[in-house]
Write an enzyme that holds these catalytic residues in place. Structure first.
Site, mmCIF file in Angstrom:
data_model
loop_
_atom_site.group_PDB
_atom_site.id
_atom_site.type_symbol
_atom_site.label_atom_id
_atom_site.label_comp_id
_atom_site.label_asym_id
_atom_site.label_seq_id
_atom_site.Cartn_x
_atom_site.Cartn_y
_atom_site.Cartn_z
ATOM 1 N N HIS A 176 4.741 5.539 5.879
ATOM 2 C CA HIS A 176 4.295 4.923 7.131
ATOM 3 C C HIS A 176 4.397 5.960 8.250
ATOM 4 O O HIS A 176 4.682 5.620 9.400
ATOM 5 C CB HIS A 176 5.156 3.696 7.412
ATOM 6 C CG HIS A 176 4.599 2.767 8.449
ATOM 7 N ND1 HIS A 176 3.277 2.360 8.466
ATOM 8 C CD2 HIS A 176 5.178 2.151 9.519
ATOM 9 C CE1 HIS A 176 3.082 1.545 9.494
ATOM 10 N NE2 HIS A 176 4.213 1.401 10.160
ATOM 11 N N HIS A 231 7.831 -7.106 8.838
ATOM 12 C CA HIS A 231 8.681 -5.995 9.274
ATOM 13 C C HIS A 231 10.132 -6.420 9.075
ATOM 14 O O HIS A 231 10.492 -7.521 9.476
ATOM 15 C CB HIS A 231 8.436 -5.685 10.758
ATOM 16 C CG HIS A 231 7.018 -5.321 11.066
ATOM 17 N ND1 HIS A 231 6.011 -6.259 11.103
ATOM 18 C CD2 HIS A 231 6.447 -4.130 11.343
ATOM 19 C CE1 HIS A 231 4.866 -5.641 11.390
ATOM 20 N NE2 HIS A 231 5.099 -4.357 11.536
ATOM 21 N N ASP A 239 7.083 -3.100 6.929
ATOM 22 C CA ASP A 239 6.833 -1.846 7.645
ATOM 23 C C ASP A 239 7.993 -1.461 8.558
ATOM 24 O O ASP A 239 8.775 -2.305 8.992
ATOM 25 C CB ASP A 239 5.593 -1.999 8.543
ATOM 26 C CG ASP A 239 4.293 -1.939 7.754
ATOM 27 O OD1 ASP A 239 4.340 -2.047 6.508
ATOM 28 O OD2 ASP A 239 3.236 -1.788 8.393
ATOM 29 N N ASP A 240 8.046 -0.180 8.874
ATOM 30 C CA ASP A 240 8.843 0.395 9.971
ATOM 31 C C ASP A 240 10.305 0.703 9.649
ATOM 32 O O ASP A 240 11.002 1.266 10.469
ATOM 33 C CB ASP A 240 8.815 -0.471 11.252
ATOM 34 C CG ASP A 240 7.425 -0.568 11.857
ATOM 35 O OD1 ASP A 240 6.500 0.064 11.304
ATOM 36 O OD2 ASP A 240 7.251 -1.284 12.864
ATOM 37 N N HIS A 297 6.020 7.614 13.257
ATOM 38 C CA HIS A 297 5.375 6.348 13.603
ATOM 39 C C HIS A 297 4.374 6.499 14.752
ATOM 40 O O HIS A 297 4.003 5.542 15.413
ATOM 41 C CB HIS A 297 6.397 5.241 13.917
ATOM 42 C CG HIS A 297 5.815 3.857 13.787
ATOM 43 N ND1 HIS A 297 5.388 3.121 14.866
ATOM 44 C CD2 HIS A 297 5.553 3.090 12.699
ATOM 45 C CE1 HIS A 297 4.912 1.953 14.442
ATOM 46 N NE2 HIS A 297 5.000 1.920 13.127
#
Ligand SMILES: [Zn+2]
Length: 227
Positions: free
Chosen positions: A83, A175, A32-33, A87
């Protein structure tokens, strides 16, 4: 008697490959991210060396900064999912704002890249998120193994947390935003390959289990039906 023995031996030979196939374990690693200008190349290099595909849940504002890394993720056969653009927590956003987060991100993805998953930031999901995901043909992606890698720089702790909990059909949340996460991820890949796990993208995992994804529905893992 000899004939019976021969028949039993034959059955034995037949049973082994079948049992072997049944016992194949699968797992999906999700990141993620990103993309991260500092760490994603390092992760991609390691995955390439190991012949492993992962699933990257990308943020629009970061894709804007790192289009070349996004293109590399796509070109190397990894799966890309949404995603959010900013955010920000989607749970209390209007449906229009949630849709904009997705549309604005899609606009920056490489040509031909059509995500099938939305992982709302923090996994925070409400009716609005579900409705927008359904309308846009997206399944919602949760996870079943979370080593909380973002909260520590202890590589060994991240690895142990995953390896202690991971099982067939799991989706691991990681991540690609720190050195410790990337190092742990590649060590986890090595350990899982040694334990005969096959590491696949989330879409492949679903396909392996004969699941056709339903837009708006949340998926946290894909265990065997008889588990
Ligand atoms: Zn996130």
């Amino acid at each position: 008697m000899r004939r019976i023995l021969a028949a039993l031996l034959c059955l034995g030979f037949l049973a082994f490959p079948v049992r072997g196939a049944e016992e194949q374990k699968y797992v999906a690693l999700t990141f993620d991210d990103g993309p991260s200008g500092k760490y994603t190349h390092q992760l991609l290099d390691g995955l390439y060396d190991r012949g492993v595909k992962a699933t990257f849940l990308l943020c629009g504002y970061r894709i804007k900064d790192y289009p070349d890394i996004t293109q590399r993720i796509f070109d190397e056969g990894h799966e890309i999912g949404f995603h959010g653009y900013s955010h920000k927590n989607m749970k209390d956003m209007s449906r229009r704002d949630i849709a904009a987060e997705i549309i604005d991100t899609q606009a920056m993805l490489p040509e031909g890249c059509k995500p099938v998953f939305l992982r709302p930031p923090g996994g925070c999901c409400g009716d609005g998120v579900r409705q927008v995901a359904e309308a846009r043909g997206l399944a919602i992606l949760s996870w079943s193994v979370d080593p909380r890698d973002w909260a520590t720089h202890d590589t060994a702790a991240i690895e142990q947390s995953v390896l202690k909990n991971v099982d067939d059909g799991d989706i691991v949340l990681l991540h690609d935003m720190t050195t410790s996460s990337v190092k742990a991820a590649l060590d986890i890949v090595d350990a899982l390959l040694e334990q005969n796990f096959r590491i696949v993208t989330v879409s492949e995992l679903a396909k392996t289990r004969g699941v056709s994804l339903k837009p708006g529905k949340t998926y946290a893992c894909f265990p065997k039906k008889d588990r």
